[in-house]
Write a protein that holds these residues in place. Structure first.
Motif, PDB file in Angstrom:
ATOM      1  N   ASP A  37      17.184   9.252 -15.768  1.00  0.00           N
ATOM      2  CA  ASP A  37      17.646   9.715 -14.485  1.00  0.00           C
ATOM      3  C   ASP A  37      18.270   8.730 -13.583  1.00  0.00           C
ATOM      4  O   ASP A  37      18.492   8.801 -12.537  1.00  0.00           O
ATOM      5  CB  ASP A  37      16.462  10.524 -13.757  1.00  0.00           C
ATOM      6  N   THR A  38      18.579   7.420 -14.370  1.00  0.00           N
ATOM      7  CA  THR A  38      18.911   6.261 -13.326  1.00  0.00           C
ATOM      8  C   THR A  38      20.550   6.131 -14.112  1.00  0.00           C
ATOM      9  O   THR A  38      20.534   6.527 -15.222  1.00  0.00           O
ATOM     10  CB  THR A  38      18.169   5.120 -13.432  1.00  0.00           C
ATOM     11  N   GLY A  39      21.319   5.439 -13.251  1.00  0.00           N
ATOM     12  CA  GLY A  39      22.611   4.894 -13.842  1.00  0.00           C
ATOM     13  C   GLY A  39      22.662   3.927 -14.765  1.00  0.00           C
ATOM     14  O   GLY A  39      21.430   3.235 -14.952  1.00  0.00           O
ATOM     15  N   ARG A  40      23.543   3.687 -15.407  1.00  0.00           N
ATOM     16  CA  ARG A  40      23.615   2.391 -16.483  1.00  0.00           C
ATOM     17  C   ARG A  40      23.851   1.196 -15.655  1.00  0.00           C
ATOM     18  O   ARG A  40      24.446   1.221 -14.767  1.00  0.00           O
ATOM     19  CB  ARG A  40      25.105   2.809 -17.498  1.00  0.00           C
ATOM     20  N   ILE A  41      23.194   0.235 -16.157  1.00  0.00           N
ATOM     21  CA  ILE A  41      23.106  -1.149 -15.475  1.00  0.00           C
ATOM     22  C   ILE A  41      24.267  -2.076 -15.669  1.00  0.00           C
ATOM     23  O   ILE A  41      24.608  -2.407 -16.813  1.00  0.00           O
ATOM     24  CB  ILE A  41      21.943  -1.801 -15.534  1.00  0.00           C
ATOM     25  N   GLU A  42      24.956  -2.411 -14.690  1.00  0.00           N
ATOM     26  CA  GLU A  42      25.954  -3.503 -15.017  1.00  0.00           C
ATOM     27  C   GLU A  42      25.044  -4.707 -14.036  1.00  0.00           C
ATOM     28  O   GLU A  42      24.519  -4.667 -13.026  1.00  0.00           O
ATOM     29  CB  GLU A  42      27.194  -3.510 -13.893  1.00  0.00           C
ATOM     30  N   TRP A  43      25.076  -5.713 -14.965  1.00  0.00           N
ATOM     31  CA  TRP A  43      24.173  -6.910 -14.662  1.00  0.00           C
ATOM     32  C   TRP A  43      24.973  -8.049 -13.940  1.00  0.00           C
ATOM     33  O   TRP A  43      26.055  -8.007 -14.317  1.00  0.00           O
ATOM     34  CB  TRP A  43      23.488  -7.533 -15.982  1.00  0.00           C
ATOM     35  N   VAL A  44      24.311  -8.418 -13.026  1.00  0.00           N
ATOM     36  CA  VAL A  44      24.968  -9.755 -12.400  1.00  0.00           C
ATOM     37  C   VAL A  44      23.860 -10.837 -12.603  1.00  0.00           C
ATOM     38  O   VAL A  44      22.839 -10.883 -11.956  1.00  0.00           O
ATOM     39  CB  VAL A  44      25.289  -9.698 -10.886  1.00  0.00           C
ATOM     40  N   GLU A  45      24.173 -12.036 -13.234  1.00  0.00           N
ATOM     41  CA  GLU A  45      23.428 -13.120 -13.642  1.00  0.00           C
ATOM     42  C   GLU A  45      23.625 -14.159 -12.333  1.00  0.00           C
ATOM     43  O   GLU A  45      24.687 -14.378 -12.369  1.00  0.00           O
ATOM     44  CB  GLU A  45      23.495 -13.542 -14.805  1.00  0.00           C
ATOM     45  N   CYS A  46      22.667 -14.603 -11.917  1.00  0.00           N
ATOM     46  CA  CYS A  46      22.728 -15.945 -10.665  1.00  0.00           C
ATOM     47  C   CYS A  46      21.749 -16.923 -11.259  1.00  0.00           C
ATOM     48  O   CYS A  46      20.594 -16.567 -11.568  1.00  0.00           O
ATOM     49  CB  CYS A  46      22.346 -15.446  -9.535  1.00  0.00           C
ATOM     50  N   ALA A  47      22.137 -18.113 -11.319  1.00  0.00           N
ATOM     51  CA  ALA A  47      21.411 -19.513 -11.680  1.00  0.00           C
ATOM     52  C   ALA A  47      20.989 -20.349 -10.328  1.00  0.00           C
ATOM     53  O   ALA A  47      20.186 -21.426 -10.529  1.00  0.00           O
ATOM     54  CB  ALA A  47      22.099 -20.308 -12.923  1.00  0.00           C
ATOM     55  N   ALA A  48      21.512 -19.877  -9.424  1.00  0.00           N
ATOM     56  CA  ALA A  48      21.472 -20.884  -8.183  1.00  0.00           C
ATOM     57  C   ALA A  48      21.119 -19.942  -7.038  1.00  0.00           C
ATOM     58  O   ALA A  48      21.678 -18.911  -6.919  1.00  0.00           O
ATOM     59  CB  ALA A  48      22.360 -21.794  -8.110  1.00  0.00           C
ATOM     60  N   GLN A  49      20.544 -20.486  -6.080  1.00  0.00           N
ATOM     61  CA  GLN A  49      20.355 -19.683  -4.617  1.00  0.00           C
ATOM     62  C   GLN A  49      21.722 -19.108  -4.028  1.00  0.00           C
ATOM     63  O   GLN A  49      21.915 -18.318  -3.556  1.00  0.00           O
ATOM     64  CB  GLN A  49      19.495 -20.570  -3.940  1.00  0.00           C
ATOM     65  N   ALA A  50      22.726 -20.172  -4.110  1.00  0.00           N
ATOM     66  CA  ALA A  50      23.877 -19.906  -3.478  1.00  0.00           C
ATOM     67  C   ALA A  50      24.705 -18.796  -4.122  1.00  0.00           C
ATOM     68  O   ALA A  50      25.438 -17.996  -3.557  1.00  0.00           O
ATOM     69  CB  ALA A  50      24.843 -21.170  -3.493  1.00  0.00           C
TER      70      ALA A  50
END
Length: 142
Positions: A37-50
């Motif tokens: 019942d949830t949508g398909r995930i598009e991932w956003v990866e971040c390696a730094a706070q900025a």
């Protein structure tokens, strides 16, 4: 009962850790669709706070998963900052290394925690619940 989203339904989940293996573990454990019942995930990866700050400022993030052990800036400190500074802050889930750190995650104003080592069933359940809360308009800030 929640409606099943159509096949093209998408949600955006950000994962932050300075360690690429942690980001990969999270993506693998949660999967592409944590529940029917949830949508398909598009991932956003971040390696730094900025990077995390930029993505959240742009909007469109449904859930942010922040590594509590990230260096040099840990996810718990970021969670607390974002909850105070971002209007309509997305759900924030913090990865914690020790169950005893749950109190610290509460201090951070995180909406939920995922314990490490990362369990696929637990992590998918946690993310699905946060997505449902966002979809139904249930406040995520406690």
């Amino acid at each position: 009962m929640a409606a099943v989203p159509d096949r093209d339904s998408r949600v955006t989940v950000l994962v932050y850790s300075n360690r690429p293996e942690v980001r990969a573990q999270v993506r693998t454990a949660v999967g592409r669709r944590p529940a029917p019942d949830t949508g398909r995930i598009e991932w956003v990866e971040c390696a730094a706070q900025a990077e995390v700050q930029r993505e959240l400022d742009q909007g469109g993030i449904d859930v942010a998963i922040l590594d509590g052990e990230a260096q040099p800036t840990g996810g718990m400190g970021l969670a607390r900052q974002f909850k105070y500074e971002i209007d309509d802050c997305p759900s924030i889930v913090v990865l914690i290394a020790r169950r005893q750190d749950g109190w610290l995650a509460s201090w951070s104003l995180a909406d939920a925690v995922i314990n490490t080592p990362i369990d696929p069933v637990e992590s998918a359940t946690v993310i699905a619940e946060q997505l449902r809360r966002r979809d139904t308009g249930i406040p995520v800030v406690r």
